[in-house]
Write a protein that holds these residues in place. Structure first.
Motif, PDB file in Angstrom:
ATOM      1  N   LEU A  88       0.940  -1.122   0.160  1.00 20.68           N
ATOM      2  CA  LEU A  88      -0.179  -0.103  -0.045  1.00 20.68           C
ATOM      3  C   LEU A  88       0.906   1.230  -0.025  1.00 20.68           C
ATOM      4  O   LEU A  88       0.560   2.250  -0.847  1.00 20.68           O
ATOM      5  CB  LEU A  88      -0.904  -0.001   1.157  1.00 20.68           C
ATOM      6  N   ASP A  89       1.753   1.070   0.715  1.00 15.95           N
ATOM      7  CA  ASP A  89       2.940   2.506   0.961  1.00 15.95           C
ATOM      8  C   ASP A  89       3.385   2.627  -0.373  1.00 15.95           C
ATOM      9  O   ASP A  89       3.734   3.907  -0.670  1.00 15.95           O
ATOM     10  CB  ASP A  89       3.720   2.356   2.121  1.00 15.95           C
ATOM     11  N   ASN A  90       3.696   1.538  -1.030  1.00 19.21           N
ATOM     12  CA  ASN A  90       4.296   1.833  -2.336  1.00 19.21           C
ATOM     13  C   ASN A  90       3.595   1.789  -3.750  1.00 19.21           C
ATOM     14  O   ASN A  90       4.040   1.583  -4.929  1.00 19.21           O
ATOM     15  CB  ASN A  90       5.675   0.928  -2.366  1.00 19.21           C
ATOM     16  N   GLY A  91       2.255   1.768  -3.680  1.00 18.95           N
ATOM     17  CA  GLY A  91       1.471   1.967  -4.759  1.00 18.95           C
ATOM     18  C   GLY A  91       1.440   0.699  -5.549  1.00 18.95           C
ATOM     19  O   GLY A  91       1.321   0.922  -6.695  1.00 18.95           O
ATOM     20  N   LEU A  92       1.661  -0.415  -4.863  1.00 20.01           N
ATOM     21  CA  LEU A  92       1.779  -1.915  -5.731  1.00 20.01           C
ATOM     22  C   LEU A  92       0.638  -2.445  -5.711  1.00 20.01           C
ATOM     23  O   LEU A  92       0.541  -3.672  -6.003  1.00 20.01           O
ATOM     24  CB  LEU A  92       2.895  -2.562  -5.074  1.00 20.01           C
ATOM     25  N   VAL A  93      -0.604  -1.922  -5.236  1.00 18.02           N
ATOM     26  CA  VAL A  93      -2.026  -2.598  -5.485  1.00 18.02           C
ATOM     27  C   VAL A  93      -3.024  -2.007  -6.429  1.00 18.02           C
ATOM     28  O   VAL A  93      -2.994  -0.781  -6.150  1.00 18.02           O
ATOM     29  CB  VAL A  93      -2.593  -2.685  -4.193  1.00 18.02           C
ATOM     30  N   ASP A  94      -3.446  -2.850  -7.184  1.00 19.42           N
ATOM     31  CA  ASP A  94      -4.645  -2.135  -7.966  1.00 19.42           C
ATOM     32  C   ASP A  94      -5.677  -2.403  -7.047  1.00 19.42           C
ATOM     33  O   ASP A  94      -6.420  -3.334  -6.784  1.00 19.42           O
ATOM     34  CB  ASP A  94      -4.697  -2.988  -9.289  1.00 19.42           C
ATOM     35  N   LEU A  95      -6.478  -1.080  -6.761  1.00 27.43           N
ATOM     36  CA  LEU A  95      -7.598  -1.014  -6.011  1.00 27.43           C
ATOM     37  C   LEU A  95      -8.790  -0.988  -6.621  1.00 27.43           C
ATOM     38  O   LEU A  95      -9.679  -1.546  -5.910  1.00 27.43           O
ATOM     39  CB  LEU A  95      -7.497   0.124  -5.138  1.00 27.43           C
ATOM     40  N   ALA A  96      -8.831  -0.460  -7.743  1.00 30.85           N
ATOM     41  CA  ALA A  96     -10.502  -0.350  -8.425  1.00 30.85           C
ATOM     42  C   ALA A  96     -10.454  -1.333  -9.552  1.00 30.85           C
ATOM     43  O   ALA A  96     -11.491  -2.338  -9.546  1.00 30.85           O
ATOM     44  CB  ALA A  96     -10.450   1.067  -8.868  1.00 30.85           C
ATOM     45  N   LYS A  97      -9.604  -1.447 -10.552  1.00 30.22           N
ATOM     46  CA  LYS A  97      -9.554  -2.667 -11.500  1.00 30.22           C
ATOM     47  C   LYS A  97      -8.086  -3.130 -11.581  1.00 30.22           C
ATOM     48  O   LYS A  97      -7.217  -2.506 -11.392  1.00 30.22           O
ATOM     49  CB  LYS A  97     -10.337  -2.050 -12.730  1.00 30.22           C
ATOM     50  N   ARG A  98      -8.170  -4.407 -12.056  1.00 33.78           N
ATOM     51  CA  ARG A  98      -6.746  -5.006 -12.611  1.00 33.78           C
ATOM     52  C   ARG A  98      -6.168  -4.185 -13.616  1.00 33.78           C
ATOM     53  O   ARG A  98      -6.697  -4.027 -14.521  1.00 33.78           O
ATOM     54  CB  ARG A  98      -6.901  -6.356 -12.769  1.00 33.78           C
ATOM     55  N   ASP A  99      -4.829  -3.721 -13.269  1.00 36.49           N
ATOM     56  CA  ASP A  99      -4.376  -2.875 -14.496  1.00 36.49           C
ATOM     57  C   ASP A  99      -2.861  -2.986 -14.136  1.00 36.49           C
ATOM     58  O   ASP A  99      -2.111  -4.040 -14.713  1.00 36.49           O
ATOM     59  CB  ASP A  99      -4.812  -1.301 -13.887  1.00 36.49           C
ATOM     60  N   SER A 104      -0.629  -8.696  -7.428  1.00 37.95           N
ATOM     61  CA  SER A 104      -0.334  -8.184  -6.218  1.00 37.95           C
ATOM     62  C   SER A 104      -0.351  -9.209  -5.092  1.00 37.95           C
ATOM     63  O   SER A 104      -1.232  -9.883  -5.147  1.00 37.95           O
ATOM     64  CB  SER A 104      -1.028  -6.856  -5.744  1.00 37.95           C
ATOM     65  N   GLY A 105       0.725  -9.013  -4.188  1.00 39.92           N
ATOM     66  CA  GLY A 105       0.586  -9.908  -3.037  1.00 39.92           C
ATOM     67  C   GLY A 105      -0.878  -9.958  -2.251  1.00 39.92           C
ATOM     68  O   GLY A 105      -1.473 -11.004  -1.917  1.00 39.92           O
ATOM     69  N   CYS A 106      -1.286  -8.596  -2.213  1.00 36.32           N
ATOM     70  CA  CYS A 106      -2.352  -8.375  -1.280  1.00 36.32           C
ATOM     71  C   CYS A 106      -3.713  -9.000  -2.190  1.00 36.32           C
ATOM     72  O   CYS A 106      -4.619  -9.824  -1.357  1.00 36.32           O
ATOM     73  CB  CYS A 106      -2.846  -6.890  -1.254  1.00 36.32           C
ATOM     74  N   ARG A 107      -4.024  -8.922  -3.478  1.00 35.80           N
ATOM     75  CA  ARG A 107      -5.105  -9.592  -4.077  1.00 35.80           C
ATOM     76  C   ARG A 107      -4.830 -10.976  -4.214  1.00 35.80           C
ATOM     77  O   ARG A 107      -5.815 -11.790  -4.301  1.00 35.80           O
ATOM     78  CB  ARG A 107      -5.329  -8.899  -5.375  1.00 35.80           C
ATOM     79  N   THR A 108      -3.598 -11.591  -4.328  1.00 37.02           N
ATOM     80  CA  THR A 108      -3.405 -12.848  -4.305  1.00 37.02           C
ATOM     81  C   THR A 108      -3.693 -13.774  -3.203  1.00 37.02           C
ATOM     82  O   THR A 108      -4.377 -14.757  -3.103  1.00 37.02           O
ATOM     83  CB  THR A 108      -1.747 -13.260  -4.804  1.00 37.02           C
ATOM     84  N   LEU A 109      -3.250 -12.999  -2.166  1.00 38.08           N
ATOM     85  CA  LEU A 109      -3.404 -13.647  -0.541  1.00 38.08           C
ATOM     86  C   LEU A 109      -5.007 -13.653  -0.426  1.00 38.08           C
ATOM     87  O   LEU A 109      -5.436 -14.592   0.074  1.00 38.08           O
ATOM     88  CB  LEU A 109      -2.652 -13.138   0.448  1.00 38.08           C
ATOM     89  N   LEU A 110      -5.772 -12.334  -0.882  1.00 40.74           N
ATOM     90  CA  LEU A 110      -7.077 -12.391  -0.714  1.00 40.74           C
ATOM     91  C   LEU A 110      -7.941 -13.514  -1.275  1.00 40.74           C
ATOM     92  O   LEU A 110      -8.727 -13.923  -0.522  1.00 40.74           O
ATOM     93  CB  LEU A 110      -7.818 -11.123  -1.213  1.00 40.74           C
ATOM     94  N   ARG A 111      -7.580 -14.125  -2.448  1.00 40.57           N
ATOM     95  CA  ARG A 111      -7.921 -15.461  -2.586  1.00 40.57           C
ATOM     96  C   ARG A 111      -8.081 -16.512  -1.926  1.00 40.57           C
ATOM     97  O   ARG A 111      -8.697 -17.481  -1.626  1.00 40.57           O
ATOM     98  CB  ARG A 111      -7.426 -15.655  -4.163  1.00 40.57           C
ATOM     99  N   LEU A 112      -6.680 -16.678  -1.493  1.00 40.39           N
ATOM    100  CA  LEU A 112      -6.453 -17.952  -0.533  1.00 40.39           C
ATOM    101  C   LEU A 112      -7.256 -17.790   0.522  1.00 40.39           C
ATOM    102  O   LEU A 112      -7.849 -18.620   1.191  1.00 40.39           O
ATOM    103  CB  LEU A 112      -4.939 -18.253  -0.305  1.00 40.39           C
ATOM    104  N   HIS A 113      -7.142 -16.503   1.294  1.00 41.08           N
ATOM    105  CA  HIS A 113      -7.969 -16.189   2.239  1.00 41.08           C
ATOM    106  C   HIS A 113      -9.463 -16.428   2.525  1.00 41.08           C
ATOM    107  O   HIS A 113     -10.055 -17.188   3.176  1.00 41.08           O
ATOM    108  CB  HIS A 113      -7.887 -14.784   2.634  1.00 41.08           C
TER     109      HIS A 113
END
Ligand code: 1PW
Length: 215
Positions: A88-99, A104-113
């Motif tokens: 998040l601090d480094n703007g490495l996550v697509d928040l609105a649409k995949r772009d 990203s680690g965040c969206r990938t882990l969310l699927r496993l979560h």
């Protein structure tokens, strides 16, 4: 894995891995989280080839996270908390649409979560089930209550078909390789609160940062 390791496979060891996930201050270690998932994949694969389409995606997600963890910025991927902060601090996550950062680690882990919630609900049903309960019914009920809400129609269809050919409860317990059904039930009773705690901590963290709907 060599055959000796395969022989040793027990769902208990897999679920124990999830208990290693929590640090003293309740952060979630990605290394053990991913290791737990590797075990679950081995378990799914031992249930038959219909489950390989399901495990394939999990493997893909595991590899994405392992790459981050072993990569040059690996120290930031030590825990889910540090990963969220770093990305998040480094703007490495697509928040609105995949772009720019479709994996990203965040969206990938969310699927496993989300899938972990399915597992939790399913194992809880198994734990409290009687001998004549159908694994396919328990599995699809758990799925409909959780992961299905995040899946497109075609995936829900395919998942439903895979559940239909799940082995019955006795075989299922055998594949777990834990022992008698009483031992399975008691093992699940020990393991589930830990899985549920890992799930809850991750859920809260993602909610706090408004990451629960990452594309
Ligand atoms: C009997 C043991 C149960 C363990 C349950 C865990 C398995 C979860 C994997 C379900 C995958 C179904 C097929 C893949 C779907 C993907 O589209 C989906 N991935 C997941 C993990 O839900 C979403 O990922 P995407 O397409 O947004 O990259």
């Amino acid at each position: 894995a060599n055959s000796v390791e395969e022989q040793k496979f027990s769902l208990k060891e897999v679920l124990d891995t999830f208990s290693l996930c929590l640090s003293e201050n309740k952060e979630v270690y990605i290394e053990h989280y991913v290791e737990g998932w590797r075990g679950l994949v081995r378990f799914m694969n031992s249930l038959g080839s219909v489950f390989s389409f399901i495990s394939k995606d999990a493997v893909n997600k595991i590899e994405i996270l392992a790459k981050f963890f072993n990569g040059e910025n690996g120290t930031h991927y030590s825990t889910i908390q540090s990963m969220v902060k770093y990305e998040l601090d480094n703007g490495l996550v697509d928040l609105a649409k995949r772009d720019k950062y479709p994996e990203s680690g965040c969206r990938t882990l969310l699927r496993l979560h989300r899938a972990l919630r399915w597992l939790e609900l399913f194992l809880e049903r198994l734990r409290t089930s009687s001998e004549d309960c159908k694994t396919s019914v328990m599995c699809s009920e758990a799925y409909n209550e959780s992961l299905a809400q995040h899946h497109a129609w075609i995936i829900r269809k395919a998942a439903g078909m895979a559940f239909c050919v799940l082995p019955g409860r006795p075989t299922f317990f055998e594949v777990m390789n834990v022992g008698t059904s009483e031992q399975v039930v008691s093992m699940l009773g020990d393991a589930l609160p830990l899985i549920s705690e890992v799930y809850d901590i991750t859920e809260k963290l993602y909610a706090q940062h408004e990451l629960l709907q990452l594309p």
